[in-house]
Write a protein that holds these residues in place. Structure first.
Motif, PDB file in Angstrom:
ATOM      1  N   LEU A 132       0.805  -1.219   0.000  1.00 42.95           N
ATOM      2  CA  LEU A 132       0.000   0.000   0.000  1.00 42.95           C
ATOM      3  C   LEU A 132       0.838   1.270   0.000  1.00 42.95           C
ATOM      4  CD1 LEU A 132      -2.602  -1.024   2.738  1.00 42.95           C
ATOM      5  CD2 LEU A 132      -2.820  -1.248   0.255  1.00 42.95           C
ATOM      6  N   CYS A 133       0.297   2.294  -0.660  1.00 44.17           N
ATOM      7  CA  CYS A 133       0.827   3.647  -0.563  1.00 44.17           C
ATOM      8  C   CYS A 133      -0.322   4.621  -0.763  1.00 44.17           C
ATOM      9  CB  CYS A 133       1.988   3.872  -1.517  1.00 44.17           C
ATOM     10  SG  CYS A 133       1.516   4.229  -3.193  1.00 44.17           S
ATOM     11  N   PHE A 134      -0.034   5.902  -0.816  1.00 45.81           N
ATOM     12  CA  PHE A 134      -1.069   6.935  -0.824  1.00 45.81           C
ATOM     13  C   PHE A 134      -1.517   7.374  -2.211  1.00 45.81           C
ATOM     14  CE2 PHE A 134       1.509   7.652   3.032  1.00 45.81           C
ATOM     15  CZ  PHE A 134       0.527   7.464   3.991  1.00 45.81           C
ATOM     16  N   ASP A 135      -0.653   7.297  -3.211  1.00 47.68           N
ATOM     17  CA  ASP A 135      -0.906   7.923  -4.507  1.00 47.68           C
ATOM     18  C   ASP A 135      -1.939   7.178  -5.337  1.00 47.68           C
ATOM     19  OD1 ASP A 135       1.019  10.104  -4.351  1.00 47.68           O
ATOM     20  OD2 ASP A 135       2.496   8.489  -4.298  1.00 47.68           O
ATOM     21  N   LYS A 136      -3.008   7.883  -5.681  1.00 51.87           N
ATOM     22  CA  LYS A 136      -4.051   7.304  -6.537  1.00 51.87           C
ATOM     23  C   LYS A 136      -3.595   7.400  -7.988  1.00 51.87           C
ATOM     24  CE  LYS A 136      -8.046   7.923  -3.607  1.00 51.87           C
ATOM     25  NZ  LYS A 136      -9.422   8.395  -3.518  1.00 51.87           N
ATOM     26  N   LEU A 137      -3.533   6.263  -8.641  1.00 49.57           N
ATOM     27  CA  LEU A 137      -3.058   6.226 -10.023  1.00 49.57           C
ATOM     28  C   LEU A 137      -4.113   6.715 -11.007  1.00 49.57           C
ATOM     29  CD1 LEU A 137      -1.135   2.846  -9.921  1.00 49.57           C
ATOM     30  CD2 LEU A 137      -0.258   5.152  -9.570  1.00 49.57           C
ATOM     31  N   SER A 138      -5.362   6.866 -10.554  1.00 51.41           N
ATOM     32  CA  SER A 138      -6.421   7.321 -11.444  1.00 51.41           C
ATOM     33  C   SER A 138      -6.277   8.803 -11.782  1.00 51.41           C
ATOM     34  CB  SER A 138      -7.796   7.059 -10.826  1.00 51.41           C
ATOM     35  OG  SER A 138      -7.914   7.709  -9.581  1.00 51.41           O
TER      36      SER A 138
END
Length: 145
Positions: A96-102
């Motif tokens: 898991l990490c924070f950055d939304k790839l959308s």
């Protein structure tokens, strides 16, 4: 053994417990309450704080891959296998990490880790979060007479 170690990636925000065992790979803790319990922390996959200051994706990926190489595939595999063994062995570890790839133009260390892992082991690491929204194809131009 990497064949038995199943990995996936996602954001903290998009993760749901049915996806597998949630594993923190971020330097910082989530600054919001999680609705699930983390199954572990993969320190060998974490970027460093200085690495987080690199804003150009190619430079970041080069430096992050170099960091992973220094840490070594065997040490990374050992840590991830230990986390899997302390949890449900049948469930994939979801890094898991924070950055939304959308979001257009977004990328993060988890995508670079997934590519590096495939290069090292031949095993895919699927993304379980939202992927970038693709623009619809442009229809062919109609000729006017």
């Amino acid at each position: 053994m990497t064949e038995d170690l199943r990995l996936a990636t996602c954001t903290y925000q998009e993760f749901t417990p049915d996806m597998g065992t949630p594993v923190r790979t971020t330097v910082g803790h989530p600054r919001f309450p999680l609705t699930y319990q983390l199954g572990g922390i993969a320190r060998s996959v974490m970027p460093t704080r200085p690495l987080l200051r690199i804003e150009v994706q190619d430079a970041y990926e080069f430096s992050y891959r170099r960091l992973l190489e220094q840490r070594g595939i065997d040490a990374i595999r050992e840590e991830l296998t230990g986390i899997a063994g302390a949890n449900d062995l049948d469930a994939p570890l979801v890094l898991l990490c924070f950055d939304k790839l959308s979001k257009p133009g977004n990328w993060c260390h988890r995508t670079h880790f997934a590519k590096w892992w495939k290069d090292q082991t031949g095993n895919e690491v699927p993304e379980l979060g939202s992927l970038p929204i693709q623009a619809p194809p442009t229809p062919p131009a109609l000729f006017e007479f």
